[in-house]
Scaffold this motif. Structure first.
Motif, short mmCIF file in Angstrom:
data_model
loop_
_atom_site.label_atom_id
_atom_site.label_comp_id
_atom_site.label_asym_id
_atom_site.label_seq_id
_atom_site.Cartn_x
_atom_site.Cartn_y
_atom_site.Cartn_z
N ALA A 90 0.83 -1.21 0.00
CA ALA A 90 0.00 0.00 0.00
C ALA A 90 0.86 1.26 0.00
CB ALA A 90 -0.93 -0.01 1.21
N GLY A 91 1.91 1.27 0.82
CA GLY A 91 2.80 2.42 0.87
C GLY A 91 3.48 2.67 -0.46
N THR A 92 3.95 1.60 -1.12
CA THR A 92 4.61 1.75 -2.41
C THR A 92 3.63 2.22 -3.47
OG1 THR A 92 6.05 -0.08 -1.76
CG2 THR A 92 6.16 0.63 -4.04
N ALA A 93 2.37 1.75 -3.40
CA ALA A 93 1.35 2.21 -4.34
C ALA A 93 1.06 3.70 -4.15
CB ALA A 93 0.07 1.40 -4.16
N VAL A 94 1.03 4.16 -2.90
CA VAL A 94 0.85 5.59 -2.64
C VAL A 94 2.01 6.38 -3.24
CG1 VAL A 94 0.83 7.35 -0.82
CG2 VAL A 94 -0.55 5.27 -0.57
N LEU A 95 3.24 5.87 -3.10
CA LEU A 95 4.39 6.53 -3.71
C LEU A 95 4.25 6.59 -5.23
CD1 LEU A 95 7.47 5.13 -1.75
CD2 LEU A 95 6.99 7.54 -2.20
N LEU A 155 19.43 -3.63 -12.50
CA LEU A 155 19.89 -3.53 -13.89
C LEU A 155 18.76 -3.07 -14.81
CD1 LEU A 155 22.06 -6.77 -14.19
CD2 LEU A 155 22.88 -4.41 -14.16
N LEU A 156 17.56 -3.61 -14.59
CA LEU A 156 16.42 -3.21 -15.41
C LEU A 156 16.07 -1.73 -15.19
CD1 LEU A 156 14.08 -6.32 -15.00
CD2 LEU A 156 15.39 -5.66 -17.02
N SER A 157 16.17 -1.27 -13.95
CA SER A 157 15.81 0.12 -13.66
C SER A 157 16.71 1.11 -14.40
CB SER A 157 15.87 0.39 -12.15
OG SER A 157 17.21 0.40 -11.68
N GLY A 158 17.97 0.70 -14.64
CA GLY A 158 18.87 1.57 -15.37
C GLY A 158 18.39 1.86 -16.78
N TRP A 159 17.62 0.94 -17.35
CA TRP A 159 17.07 1.12 -18.69
C TRP A 159 15.74 1.86 -18.67
CZ3 TRP A 159 19.91 -0.22 -22.90
CH2 TRP A 159 20.97 -1.10 -22.70
N ILE A 160 15.08 1.90 -17.53
CA ILE A 160 13.71 2.42 -17.46
C ILE A 160 13.65 3.83 -16.88
CG2 ILE A 160 11.42 2.06 -16.44
CD1 ILE A 160 12.08 -0.95 -16.37
N VAL A 161 14.38 4.06 -15.78
CA VAL A 161 14.19 5.26 -14.98
C VAL A 161 14.98 6.44 -15.55
CG1 VAL A 161 14.56 6.29 -12.70
CG2 VAL A 161 13.71 3.95 -12.89
N SER A 162 14.33 7.60 -15.62
CA SER A 162 14.98 8.83 -16.05
C SER A 162 14.32 10.01 -15.34
CB SER A 162 14.87 9.01 -17.57
OG SER A 162 15.33 10.30 -17.95
N VAL A 163 15.15 10.90 -14.80
CA VAL A 163 14.62 12.09 -14.12
C VAL A 163 13.84 12.95 -15.10
CG1 VAL A 163 15.28 14.21 -12.91
CG2 VAL A 163 16.45 12.07 -12.38
N ARG A 164 14.21 12.90 -16.38
CA ARG A 164 13.51 13.71 -17.39
C ARG A 164 12.14 13.14 -17.72
NH1 ARG A 164 18.80 13.54 -19.25
NH2 ARG A 164 18.30 11.81 -20.64
N PRO A 166 9.24 11.76 -15.48
CA PRO A 166 8.67 11.41 -14.17
C PRO A 166 7.78 10.17 -14.22
CG PRO A 166 8.53 13.77 -14.56
CD PRO A 166 9.00 13.17 -15.84
N ALA A 167 7.15 9.93 -15.36
CA ALA A 167 6.27 8.75 -15.46
C ALA A 167 7.04 7.46 -15.26
CB ALA A 167 5.58 8.74 -16.82
N SER A 168 8.35 7.47 -15.56
CA SER A 168 9.15 6.26 -15.37
C SER A 168 9.24 5.89 -13.89
CB SER A 168 10.54 6.45 -15.97
OG SER A 168 11.28 7.44 -15.28
N PHE A 169 9.26 6.90 -13.02
CA PHE A 169 9.30 6.63 -11.58
C PHE A 169 7.96 6.06 -11.12
CE2 PHE A 169 12.87 9.46 -11.98
CZ PHE A 169 13.75 9.05 -10.98
N HIS A 170 6.87 6.63 -11.62
CA HIS A 170 5.55 6.10 -11.25
C HIS A 170 5.42 4.64 -11.71
CE1 HIS A 170 4.44 10.06 -10.00
NE2 HIS A 170 4.52 10.57 -11.21
#
Length: 415
Positions: A90-95, A155-164, A166-170
């Protein structure tokens, strides 16, 4: 026949717990390096505010750990793990859905509360699912599985996440919430009726007791002192201060930090089962001493890498090697970190023993980083390495003394 059937049921429950650990670790690996970045760069929290959010969440998590002990002893370790996983999901879903730092702060707190309930509950479950002679391997296997999942997720997150973006973090936080929920479903559907899911039948009042009874166990209190030292001079320095030292006094880059943490995970995954098999006949205090010595060596390697004469590629390799060596030390500690509290705990206080053991992690996190901040911010950053290396040497001595106080059946585990 009934006893063998219960053993088989426990082993099946453990295999299911391993599967859930791997699934949830993949999700955690996607998000583990990015919480501070997410709060600051994506949700707009100033750096001091982000720090306060994490500090407050740690306090709340510590309180949850303390409350989780009695709850686990009364309701059952499996139920406690299931509740904790639901709260964590639940906490991670809120994040994942947070529009700003305020809502995200609530998500962080829920996440920390859930994790504070889950970790000691799962450690306790291993002790009731697996016979004594197989527990060392079971704890090592779960730790290796956890790190394998986190490593692949990272390793997978390195291909997905970008500060530019924001949807990648969600996205990654949403996946993390989903994998944690899957683990909760596995616990609820697969472990009901298995050993440890519910509490044992109520015992006589004379056999029950609270944390005061636990703290009268001098051998366990001695172990808590060693575990806290491992938190202060080990894990708390690994998670933050070490990277600051590498990129500051060490003159290296964030890429080197990334490679070093990858080497740390790889060392654990590759070496864990072999180290557990090799050290299975060892005294438990000897395992603790070995952990402290190896971690001290890892910090010394980092100090040598930071010397001006080594700046450049050689220093980068040395920094990577230092965290690989730290990972080797973790393979010595993982069977003991889970096994020792459960070897000392009576059945009716198992959750409380595991809760107090788990509390050394956040306590170490409170003490270690401020200590590092003072040393790293001074005129001689290398003094930081000196202090934590000496801290590991003292811990090794304390662990050796602890060996004389441990009951023989605990000091020399069944093999």
């Amino acid at each position: 026949m009934l006893e063998q059937a219960e053993v088989d049921l426990g082993r099946r429950a453990f295999r299911l717990t391993l599967a859930g650990t791997l699934v949830s670790a993949l999700g955690q690996g996607l998000t583990l390096p990015y919480l501070f970045v997410y709060l600051h760069d994506v949700l707009g929290a100033p750096l001091p505010v982000a720090g306060v959010v994490l500090a407050v969440a740690s306090v709340v998590g510590l309180g949850a750990t303390t409350l989780g002990g009695p709850l686990g002893d009364r309701a059952g370790l499996g139920r406690l793990a299931w509740i904790g996983l639901l709260v964590q999901a639940a906490g991670t879903a809120v994040l994942a859905a947070a529009p700003g730092a305020g809502v995200a702060s609530a998500g962080v707190a829920l996440n920390f509360i859930g994790n504070a309930l889950v970790w000691p509950a799962l450690n306790g479950l291993v002790a009731v699912q697996i016979p004594a002679e197989g527990r060392s391997r079971a704890y090592a296997l779960r730790f290796g599985m956890l790190n394998a999942g986190i490593g692949v997720g990272g390793l997978l997150s390195g291909w997905i996440v970008s500060v530019r973006e924001p949807a990648s973090f969600h996205l990654v936080y949403g996946v993390d919430a989903a994998t944690t929920a899957v683990f909760a479903v596995l616990i609820l559907a697969g472990l009901r009726g298995s050993p440890g899911y519910r509490s044992a039948p109520r015992r006589a009042v004379a056999e029950r007791g609270g944390y005061a009874v636990v703290l009268r166990d001098r051998a366990f209190v001695g172990y808590l002192a060693v575990a806290l030292a491992f938190g202060v001079f080990g894990y708390a320095q690994l998670n933050g201060p070490w990277a600051s030292f590498v990129t500051g006094a060490g003159g290296s880059t964030t890429q080197v930090v990334g490679f070093a943490f990858a080497a740390n995970t790889a060392a654990i995954v590759v070496l864990q089962l072999g180290v557990e098999r090799w050290t299975r006949p060892w005294r438990r205090s000897r395992m603790l001493v070995a952990t402290a010595v190896i971690w001290g060596i890892a910090w010394v390697i980092s100090a040598v890498a930071a010397l001006p004469v080594l700046h450049g590629p050689v220093a980068a390799v040395a920094f990577v090697v230092s965290l690989a060596v730290f990972g080797l030390g973790e393979t010595f500690y993982s069977p003991i970190g889970g096994g020792m509290p459960n070897a000392l705990a009576p059945e009716h206080l198992r959750a409380r023993y595991n809760a107090l053991a788990a509390s050394t992690w956040p306590l170490g996190g409170f003490i270690g980083p401020p200590l590092a901040g003072v040393l790293l911010g001074g005129s001689m950053p290398l003094s930081w390495v000196a202090v934590i290396a000496v801290g590991m040497a003292v811990t090794a001595v304390v662990a050796a003394v602890l060996g004389a106080r441990l009951p023989s059946a605990v000091e020399r585990p069944a093999v």
